[in-house]
Design a protein around this motif. Sequence first.
Motif, PDB file in Angstrom:
ATOM      1  N   LEU A 136     -15.649 -82.595  45.564  1.00  0.00           N
ATOM      2  CA  LEU A 136     -15.103 -83.760  44.871  1.00  0.00           C
ATOM      3  C   LEU A 136     -16.030 -84.940  45.133  1.00  0.00           C
ATOM      4  O   LEU A 136     -15.807 -85.767  46.017  1.00  0.00           O
ATOM      5  CB  LEU A 136     -13.681 -84.052  45.360  1.00  0.00           C
ATOM      6  N   ARG A 138     -18.100 -88.415  44.964  1.00  0.00           N
ATOM      7  CA  ARG A 138     -17.616 -89.787  44.807  1.00  0.00           C
ATOM      8  C   ARG A 138     -17.650 -90.228  43.348  1.00  0.00           C
ATOM      9  O   ARG A 138     -16.774 -90.953  42.886  1.00  0.00           O
ATOM     10  CB  ARG A 138     -18.463 -90.737  45.654  1.00  0.00           C
ATOM     11  N   ARG A 140     -17.264 -89.295  39.614  1.00  0.00           N
ATOM     12  CA  ARG A 140     -16.701 -88.245  38.776  1.00  0.00           C
ATOM     13  C   ARG A 140     -17.652 -87.825  37.657  1.00  0.00           C
ATOM     14  O   ARG A 140     -17.549 -86.704  37.142  1.00  0.00           O
ATOM     15  CB  ARG A 140     -15.364 -88.707  38.182  1.00  0.00           C
ATOM     16  N   GLN A 238     -10.853 -88.709  49.176  1.00  0.00           N
ATOM     17  CA  GLN A 238     -10.469 -87.743  48.142  1.00  0.00           C
ATOM     18  C   GLN A 238      -8.996 -87.388  48.300  1.00  0.00           C
ATOM     19  O   GLN A 238      -8.453 -87.378  49.409  1.00  0.00           O
ATOM     20  CB  GLN A 238     -11.351 -86.494  48.213  1.00  0.00           C
ATOM     21  N   ASP A 241      -4.873 -86.196  43.632  1.00  0.00           N
ATOM     22  CA  ASP A 241      -5.099 -86.668  42.264  1.00  0.00           C
ATOM     23  C   ASP A 241      -6.446 -86.185  41.730  1.00  0.00           C
ATOM     24  O   ASP A 241      -6.594 -85.911  40.531  1.00  0.00           O
ATOM     25  CB  ASP A 241      -5.049 -88.201  42.203  1.00  0.00           C
ATOM     26  N   ASP A 242      -7.436 -86.070  42.634  1.00  0.00           N
ATOM     27  CA  ASP A 242      -8.742 -85.569  42.214  1.00  0.00           C
ATOM     28  C   ASP A 242      -8.659 -84.105  41.802  1.00  0.00           C
ATOM     29  O   ASP A 242      -9.312 -83.674  40.848  1.00  0.00           O
ATOM     30  CB  ASP A 242      -9.756 -85.744  43.343  1.00  0.00           C
ATOM     31  N   TRP A 245      -7.080 -83.974  38.391  1.00  0.00           N
ATOM     32  CA  TRP A 245      -8.074 -84.367  37.377  1.00  0.00           C
ATOM     33  C   TRP A 245      -9.028 -83.211  37.079  1.00  0.00           C
ATOM     34  O   TRP A 245      -9.334 -82.925  35.916  1.00  0.00           O
ATOM     35  CB  TRP A 245      -8.850 -85.581  37.879  1.00  0.00           C
TER      36      TRP A 245
END
Length: 389
Positions: A136, A138, A140, A238, A241-242, A245
């Motif tokens: 994940l 930093r 996106r 992190q 929610d990541d 997504w």
Amino acid sequence: MRGRSVRSLTTVEDVRQAARRRLPRMVFDFIDGGAEDETTVRANREGFADLALKPAVLSGARTRDLSTTVAGQRLSLPVLLSPAGLLRLAHREGELGAARAAARAGTVFTLSTGSSYTIEEVAAAADGPTWFQLYLWRDRAVVSDLVERARVSGYGALVLTVDVPVVGQRERDLRNGMTLPPRPTPRNVLDVLRRPDWLRGYLGGPALTFANFTDIGRGDSATALGAFVNREMTDPAQSWDDLAWLREQWRGPLLIKGIVSGADARHAVDLGVDGVIVSNHGGRQLDGMVGAIGALAEVVDAVGGDADVVLDGGVRRGTDVAKALAIGARAVMVGRPYVYGLGAGGGTGALRVLDILRDELDRCLALMGCGGVGDLDRSHLATPVGARS
């Protein structure tokens, strides 16, 4: 070590010792070592020793079925290759040799984000199923780009690693002066010169770097690129929610790697993952934590069949594979063993490791009175584990 000699090795430990002889100490320790006092590394192995198998007699089969399915992918044996970065350190063939070995063995190779060959190069070289591992990041946009490249290149699943909010303290590397890429120092230059086969392969191949990120414009040296990768792939902030997504970005099979608690496994499944990989990063992150096999039953029980569970950490024998499957894993992943194989003899060495584990598992099943890996359950363990039977 020549291919014929690699094929004569009998155990994974034999392969490890062959790699130790061929590789410079700083490279071998980078592969072999763990974080801080390496108690987690030891816990991964000792956990298997604490489990005893309980065979049945007069109940076997003339041949055994070792095949399984993980996240919709059929495998000829329940051993997958775990993601590991910069495999060209071990051998010039690196990820290319590992992917070809996995294909020949009828299993999956998982490419690390931090690979020394690109997503596209490995996809072109592989003639078997491949998965892609990522963090994940930093940014996106970096994740989106990697996901799209993996999709276009035909990777069958994503493996999200979630146990690296910061990089663990790997003290062997600090003591050895190990850098990425390796740089000669008074401490290690003589040791490197004593390994001419490794040195020729290292100097004769493409420059060692994080190949998937050479066009990001964050400095024109491998050292600067490595600093960028180590900084950006870690994020203590992190969150779940990541993961939600990422689930929206990738509609194919998604596995989460780095889970050791039932509560986390259940949360991940509720967010839509297809597989949970029980792992402590091979003991390379948090030292002093639970061994992977010690966490497996809790995760299997929490998932309850709603996703496939895979065990990653400490597997060195076919009996280890059998114990993990008896607890409820669909398969195991191996990291260090096949990298030892690369170090000992390139793709031939990696394939030898898989052949060793296949032979050991088949022999274990015959001695256990099982007709296949699907017959294994907790009744085959003398030591009670978890709540399910």
